[in-house]
Design an enzyme around this catalytic site. Structure first.
Site, PDB file in Angstrom:
ATOM      1  N   ASP A   1       9.454   2.715  -0.459  1.00  0.00           N
ATOM      2  CA  ASP A   1       8.396   3.399   0.288  1.00  0.00           C
ATOM      3  C   ASP A   1       8.632   3.095   1.771  1.00  0.00           C
ATOM      4  O   ASP A   1       8.245   2.034   2.258  1.00  0.00           O
ATOM      5  CB  ASP A   1       7.019   2.930  -0.167  1.00  0.00           C
ATOM      6  CG  ASP A   1       5.917   3.643   0.601  1.00  0.00           C
ATOM      7  OD1 ASP A   1       4.741   3.518   0.229  1.00  0.00           O
ATOM      8  OD2 ASP A   1       6.247   4.328   1.600  1.00  0.00           O
TER       9      ASP A   1
ATOM     10  N   TYR B   1       0.861  -1.182   0.000  1.00  0.00           N
ATOM     11  CA  TYR B   1       0.000   0.000   0.000  1.00  0.00           C
ATOM     12  C   TYR B   1       0.893   1.225   0.000  1.00  0.00           C
ATOM     13  O   TYR B   1       1.817   1.315   0.822  1.00  0.00           O
ATOM     14  CB  TYR B   1      -0.906   0.005   1.234  1.00  0.00           C
ATOM     15  CG  TYR B   1      -1.798   1.216   1.342  1.00  0.00           C
ATOM     16  CD1 TYR B   1      -1.548   2.218   2.288  1.00  0.00           C
ATOM     17  CD2 TYR B   1      -2.908   1.381   0.511  1.00  0.00           C
ATOM     18  CE1 TYR B   1      -2.374   3.328   2.389  1.00  0.00           C
ATOM     19  CE2 TYR B   1      -3.738   2.488   0.606  1.00  0.00           C
ATOM     20  CZ  TYR B   1      -3.462   3.460   1.549  1.00  0.00           C
ATOM     21  OH  TYR B   1      -4.272   4.564   1.644  1.00  0.00           O
TER      22      TYR B   1
ATOM     23  N   LYS C   1       4.589   9.555   8.502  1.00  0.00           N
ATOM     24  CA  LYS C   1       4.473   9.054   9.880  1.00  0.00           C
ATOM     25  C   LYS C   1       5.562   9.603  10.811  1.00  0.00           C
ATOM     26  O   LYS C   1       5.494  10.765  11.227  1.00  0.00           O
ATOM     27  CB  LYS C   1       4.443   7.525   9.858  1.00  0.00           C
ATOM     28  CG  LYS C   1       3.231   6.974   9.058  1.00  0.00           C
ATOM     29  CD  LYS C   1       3.187   5.469   9.044  1.00  0.00           C
ATOM     30  CE  LYS C   1       2.197   4.942   8.021  1.00  0.00           C
ATOM     31  NZ  LYS C   1       0.795   4.995   8.461  1.00  0.00           N
TER      32      LYS C   1
HETATM   33  P1  KE4 Z   1      -0.665   8.485   4.356  1.00  0.00           P
HETATM   34  O1  KE4 Z   1      -1.149   9.185   3.091  1.00  0.00           O
HETATM   35  O2  KE4 Z   1      -1.764   7.698   5.034  1.00  0.00           O
HETATM   36  O3  KE4 Z   1       0.080   9.431   5.286  1.00  0.00           O
HETATM   37  O4  KE4 Z   1       0.438   7.419   3.919  1.00  0.00           O
HETATM   38  C1  KE4 Z   1       0.112   6.469   2.944  1.00  0.00           C
HETATM   39  C2  KE4 Z   1       1.069   5.286   3.070  1.00  0.00           C
HETATM   40  C3  KE4 Z   1       2.087   5.158   2.146  1.00  0.00           C
HETATM   41  N1  KE4 Z   1       2.974   4.132   2.214  1.00  0.00           N
HETATM   42  C4  KE4 Z   1       2.880   3.203   3.203  1.00  0.00           C
HETATM   43  C5  KE4 Z   1       3.881   2.092   3.254  1.00  0.00           C
HETATM   44  C6  KE4 Z   1       1.853   3.291   4.172  1.00  0.00           C
HETATM   45  O5  KE4 Z   1       1.770   2.358   5.153  1.00  0.00           O
HETATM   46  C7  KE4 Z   1       0.925   4.346   4.108  1.00  0.00           C
HETATM   47  C8  KE4 Z   1      -0.222   4.491   5.090  1.00  0.00           C
HETATM   48  N2  KE4 Z   1      -0.351   3.458   6.064  1.00  0.00           N
HETATM   49  C9  KE4 Z   1      -1.685   3.216   6.580  1.00  0.00           C
HETATM   50  C10 KE4 Z   1      -1.583   2.104   7.621  1.00  0.00           C
HETATM   51  N3  KE4 Z   1      -1.282   0.859   7.021  1.00  0.00           N
HETATM   52  C11 KE4 Z   1      -2.320   4.454   7.105  1.00  0.00           C
HETATM   53  C12 KE4 Z   1      -3.518   4.221   8.003  1.00  0.00           C
HETATM   54  C13 KE4 Z   1      -4.793   4.708   7.345  1.00  0.00           C
HETATM   55  O6  KE4 Z   1      -4.952   4.547   6.116  1.00  0.00           O
HETATM   56  O7  KE4 Z   1      -5.625   5.263   8.108  1.00  0.00           O
END
Ligand code: KE4
Length: 425
Positions: free
Chosen positions: A237, A142, A265
């Site tokens: 990533d 993801y 994060k």
């Molecule tokens: P954000 O746009 O949510 O800040 O980051 C996206 C993202 C990109 N790359 C990786 C490897 C990630 O894990 C994420 C976001 N992680 C999720 C949890 N698995 C965010 C939690 C959510 O969607 O509320």
């Protein structure tokens, strides 16, 4: 006192699904989500005053624990100087210099406001730099919710069982090629089928959005060699792994140098921050110097930069924090592995450093297909059991447990006791 149920009743009237990010809705675990009122150290409290040992940690940012005094005090002071200027600030120079001087493979960095934005920008840069259109990603990884990444995606889309989102035009998805995690042949085949057309391979160097899945020995090295051979960029990533698996992230832990890295994060210390960085000659293609456009009203926001900078300085200045995180991870995840074996549970566990996932499938989990064999109903029962006993896990089989530096041995042992009680049932 209001209750989570009352808040959820109101929330669904005015927010889709009652939440501002789908995985928080607890839909896959069949519960009303707990509305959190405050957090401190390794704990969160819901609006009804129930305390939980927190293994979500805001999905990764709260590596130092919640309400870290150094971060909090710096943010309060920064607020007194103004919330946002929309202009260049000294602080942005300082944090960029700090990261470029402490992370070897980062020669230039651009701040944005989320991991999604970091990935979206890095991929546009890879396309602009190489003049190629196609991107290789891995099923179950993801990378945020930009259109071209919502193909065979993990995290909330995998949890919902719809790895491809509605609303993504075929035109966006057609240049996203999907490979199998830990399967280099699947990547080589895509290069063979699309000669000279692949701009980049983007990978979670440790997957954490189909649950935690480690790179098989040689996998990351193989991706590096393939990208070099084919003239494509390797994008790590590190939104989850960055500053967690080591200060230099998975790149440091596994000794692989990517061409571009995306962050989120932890880099924000709990505030909305993402970033992408890498080689100077690639990053220099970004506007306003180069032809690849990207922008953001609140990018480099002084409050967000303050939180992130203080957190990064704490982590870099105290390398013993990583020893603690690794010890705590070994104690917790090693302890769970022992319990699964002792009670012959039909489960398997993957973990590295301070992240891990217990899969409710007896078979090894090495990619999307094997992760999908998990019994999500059994996971939901486990989640509800732990929540009732004051342990907040991620409400999805396809997410990770996050340990902070504030999770002490006593808290971890209490967690293991609760898990043992569950396994005995
Ligand atoms: P954000 O746009 O949510 O800040 O980051 C996206 C993202 C990109 N790359 C990786 C490897 C990630 O894990 C994420 C976001 N992680 C999720 C949890 N698995 C965010 C939690 C959510 O969607 O509320």
């Amino acid at each position: 006192m209001t209750t989570s149920a009352e808040l959820m009743e109101r929330a669904v009237q005015v927010i889709p699904g009652g939440v501002n990010s789908p995985v928080r809705a607890y839909r896959s675990v069949g519960l009303t989500p707990r509305f959190i009122e405050r957090a401190d150290g390794p704990y969160v409290w819901d609006v009804e005053g129930n305390r939980y040992l927190d293994y979500i940690g805001s999905w990764g940012p709260m590596i130092l624990g919640h309400n870290n005094p150094a971060v909090r005090e710096a943010v309060v002071k920064a607020c007194e100087r103004g919330m946002s200027f929309g202009a260049a600030t000294e602080l942005e120079v300082e944090i960029a210099e700090f990261i470029c001087s402490t992370v070897p493979h980062i020669e230039m960095i651009r701040m944005v406001n989320s991991g999604t934005e970091a990935v979206m920008s890095a991929l546009r840069l890879a396309r602009g730099f190489t003049g190629r259109d196609k991107i290789v990603k891995f099923a179950g990884n993801y990378h945020g919710h930009s259109d071209c990444m919502l193909v065979a995606a993990g995290s909330g889309v995998m949890t919902a069982g719809v790895p491809d989102s509605a609303g993504v035009p075929a035109g966006c998805a057609q240049d996203t090629l999907t490979a199998t995690y830990n399967n280099l042949d699947s990547v080589r085949a895509l290069f063979d089928e699309n000669p000279g057309q692949i701009a980049a391979v983007i990978v979670e160097p440790v997957a954490a959005n189909m649950g935690v899945v480690l790179p098989a020995p040689g996998f990351l090295e193989g991706l590096r060699a393939l990208c070099d051979e084919q003239g494509a960029l390797l994008v790590f990533d590190e939104v989850i792994c960055g500053f967690r698996l080591a200060y230099g992230g998975a790149a440091e832990r596994f000794g692989i140098t990517p061409d571009l890295v995306t962050y989120g994060k932890i880099i924000g210390g709990g505030m909305p921050v993402g970033a992408f960085g890498g080689h100077h000659d690639i990053m220099e293609r970004m506007a306003p110097v180069g032809p690849v456009y990207q922008a953001g009203t609140l990018s480099g926001n002084p409050i967000a930069m303050t939180a992130g900078f203080v957190q990064l300085k704490e982590l870099h200045g105290h390398p013993e924090i990583y020893d603690r995180l690794n010890q705590a991870g070994e104690r917790l995840f090693g302890g769970i592995a022992h319990l699964l074996e002792q009670y012959e549970a039909p489960c398997t566990i993957n973990h590295v450093g301070s992240i891990g996932s217990t899969f409710f499938t007896p078979d090894p989990v090495t990619d999307y297909a094997s992760a999908k064999t998990s019994d999500t109903e059994a996971f939901a029962r486990y989640f509800r059991f732990m929540l009732d006993r004051g342990f907040a896990l991620a409400p999805s089989q396809f997410e990770a447990m996050f340990i902070s530096a504030m999770h002490d041995d006593a808290a971890i042992d209490e967690t293991l006791d609760a898990i043992e009680t569950f396994l005995k049932m």
